[in-house]
Design a protein around this motif. Structure first.
Motif: not given
Length: 673
Positions: A45-60, A99-104, A160-166
């Protein structure tokens, strides 16, 4: 006039959907939440785009860990990903969100996919798929001119989309229907199949997803035919013909499509398409992967050879099963194991598996039921003749002229091309888990094919051309596959069950011409005794018991009954006959085994013209044993609850009636001394 009250707080409104999360009571989880979970969620939820991207990758990255995943779900990470990450301006963040949703979806139960569906995930997938299609088909800039890192991000998101669709498609039927009705998602999948510059692993994921979605799905099958933009159907045919892992997966999609559209041997589809065109391609793939674990099917492919073999075998097994539908719907009545018409004098059954209707009242009226049976027996005593016995043993005189394998191209391809490959793989040296799996799949495919053929009527020379084509293959299955495994005394119950089932189908189809040795029947007797008392495994859902007629004991009895039939030697016939009579008199024999044993007795000794009738049935006093079994069988039948085991009760009642009439017939046709 009173003044309006001003708000005393300037704090922003809280998310009305989000719920407060309690701190875990477990100290370890509480510490993990503080150190790893809350920081990355804050970063999303960071206002900084790079921080959001890094956080999303970390969650994945951490979502694959069970404890972290459960904590992230407690913190409503899905809500954050759907509302913020997937709508981020940065493609890196969006790719990480998918990728997060795919793994979940892979790690959680199917309920998670249902939850996503209710949150309208298909709309988000639709927007992402549309963006990817535009990127792939754009002319300026052309996809090939994008930076490698940009291309990789697109393929990562696509994967990720293909895996999630399946995953969504197999979660619930209503979700599958929504997917195949979504033109954007279908166009996305079809476009990917028609894209020749896609990474190999993503292409395979696409085919695997389509194979999953197309199973028993008429809508998707029709959509494949109707697609004129990418001509996905034609691309699948080309892919199937090339072989390798892609070819196997393409065959899987096409097989599902042929089945849903009813493109069968007698009603082929476009350009004569039916499963017959797929069998050679699948067999070619099996040949290419002969040496498991020593290399790739095609040098450039990264797929696991053992996995490709397993998929090819699963498809062949499915083709073998679906071939039964072809025979039933192909207007070829002579192919089925004929079930005779009802008779006022005798309601016999056509084969071991047919269920006949038996008159009788509820368990509470058993006394009346006995009286009805006795009266019926007296009425039929003088009317029971050889024609009635033919109904007991499954004879059917109303058979039309035989036709050959030219009318059954799928069966032809299975017999001539698939069976040799399946025999080879069933004899794989089982020195690894992969080899064991391959052997199991090969036996399953052989079993399905053999049972389809076993349902064809060969008595009296009917379907002689089919029998001539099948008999050599069946004898090879017996000598090359069944004999080595049954002689090895393997302790694997699953393997024993598979081999017993295969042996029953093969011996039944050969109708007394099984190439078994004079002592081989003792192996099946020993197998029955070794597995006696082992409970039938529950169904996979754990809620219901498996079919009682599918146990290894039933299959052993079926094999023995086939091995005892003419022209078996009198010694083999006598040993098996005594085994069956002992089985019928044993108090520990299950109702299903009693029924199957009686069915085999009817088949073996139903013809008084055979030598075994006089030399075994009468000389060894089998009639007396059957007379002693009858009252016991009535008690067993009445003890079966119709409410919990309806099929078993019906078959038990049928066995009582048939045994009573069989005894009458044998008395009437006793040999003259």
């Amino acid at each position: 006039m009173a003044k309006s009250r001003r708000s005393r707080t300037k704090a922003p409104r809280t998310d009305p959907i989000a719920k407060p999360v309690k701190t875990p009571s477990d100290p370890e989880l509480a510490a993990l939440r503080e150190s790893r979970i809350l920081p990355v969620l804050k970063g999303l939820k960071s206002p900084d785009a790079k921080s959001r991207t890094a956080a999303a990758a970390a969650v994945a990255n951490i979502v694959t860990d069970t404890k972290c995943r459960k904590l992230l779900l407690r913190e409503q990470v899905v809500h954050t990903v759907l509302t913020e990450t997937l709508t981020d301006a940065s493609i890196d963040s969006r790719a990480a969100g998918w990728e997060i949703l795919r793994v979940l979806s892979q790690e959680e139960e199917s309920d998670f996919c249902v939850h996503l569906f209710r949150l309208d995930i298909l709309t988000a997938i639709e927007h992402a798929a549309k963006a990817i299609i535009e990127t792939l088909t754009a002319s300026e800039p052309a996809f090939a001119k994008l930076l490698k890192a940009q291309q990789r991000l697109v393929w990562d998101m696509t994967s990720s989309l293909i895996s999630l669709i399946g995953a969504l498609g197999v979660a619930r039927d209503e979700i599958l229907e929504a997917i195949v009705k979504n033109q954007t998602i279908l166009r996305f999948l079809f476009r990917l199949v028609a894209t020749d510059y896609m990474p190999h692993e993503v292409f395979e994921e696409t085919l695997s997803c389509l194979m999953t979605l197309s199973e028993d799905c008429l809508l998707l099958g029709q959509a494949l035919i109707d697609d004129q933009e990418t001509r996905c159907y034609d691309e699948l045919l080309k892919c199937a013909a090339k072989g390798g892992s892609r070819g196997v997966l393409a065959c899987g999609v096409l097989h599902n499509m042929f089945a849903s559209l009813q493109w069968l041997d007698h009603s082929p589809g476009k350009d004569g398409a039916c499963d017959a065109v797929l069998v050679p391609n699948l067999c070619q793939a099996l040949e290419q992967t002969a040496a498991l674990g020593t290399g790739q099917p095609n040098g450039h492919e990264a797929s696991d050879p053992a996995q490709i073999v397993q998929i090819a075998l699963e498809i062949l097994a499915s083709i073998g099963t679906d071939l039964q539908n072809t025979l039933e719907k192909g207007n070829r009545p002579q192919l089925g194991a004929g079930k005779p018409a009802a008779s006022e004098k005798w309601d016999g059954f056509g084969d071991d598996t047919d269920v006949m209707e038996v008159d009788g009242s509820d368990a509470a009226e058993d006394d009346d039921e006995d009286k009805e049976e006795e009266e019926e027996e007296e009425e039929d005593d003088n009317e029971f003749d050889n024609a009635d016995l033919e109904r007991v043993t499954g004879m059917d005189e109303d058979q039309s002229e035989t036709e050959g394998l030219d009318d059954l191209p799928t069966l032809r391809e299975l017999v001539h091309k698939a069976v040799p490959q399946l025999i080879r793989l069933a004899n794989t040296v089982v020195d690894s888990d992969d080899a064991i799996a391959v052997q199991n799949y090969a036996l399953a495919a052989l079993n399905n094919i053999a049972w389809t053929v076993a349902c064809i009527e060969f008595a009296g020379g009917e379907n002689d051309n089919i029998f001539k084509a099948w008999a050599p293959a069946a004898k090879k299955i017996w000598t090359k596959t069944i004999t080595p495994i049954i002689e090895a005394d393997n302790a694997d119950l699953k393997l024993a069950t598979q081999v017993a089932s295969l042996a029953w189908a093969v011996s039944r189809s050969l109708n007394g011409n099984t190439p078994a040795s004079e002592s081989q029947h003792r192996r099946f007797i020993a197998l029955y005794q070794a597995t006696k008392g082992i409970a039938v495994e529950p169904a996979q859902d754990g809620d219901a018991a498996q079919d009682p007629f599918q146990g290894v004991g039933i299959k052993c009895i079926g094999v023995l009954g086939c091995l005892a039939r003419d022209p078996a030697s009198l010694n083999v016939n006598r040993e098996i006959g005594i085994f069956l009579m002992t089985l019928l008199g044993s108090p520990g024999t299950s109702p299903a085994e009693l029924i199957e044993a009686l069915n085999q007795v009817f088949e073996i000794y139903g013809d008084e013209e055979l030598a075994c009738d006089k030399e075994v049935f009468w000389k060894d006093g089998f009639l007396r044993h059957l007379e002693e079994v009858l009252p016991k069988l009535k008690i067993v039948a009445k003890g079966i609850d119709k409410r919990t085991a309806e099929e078993l009760r019906v078959k038990a009642d049928e066995a009582v009636l048939n045994l009573s009439r069989f005894i009458q017939y044998k008395k009437k046709h006793a040999p003259r001394s």
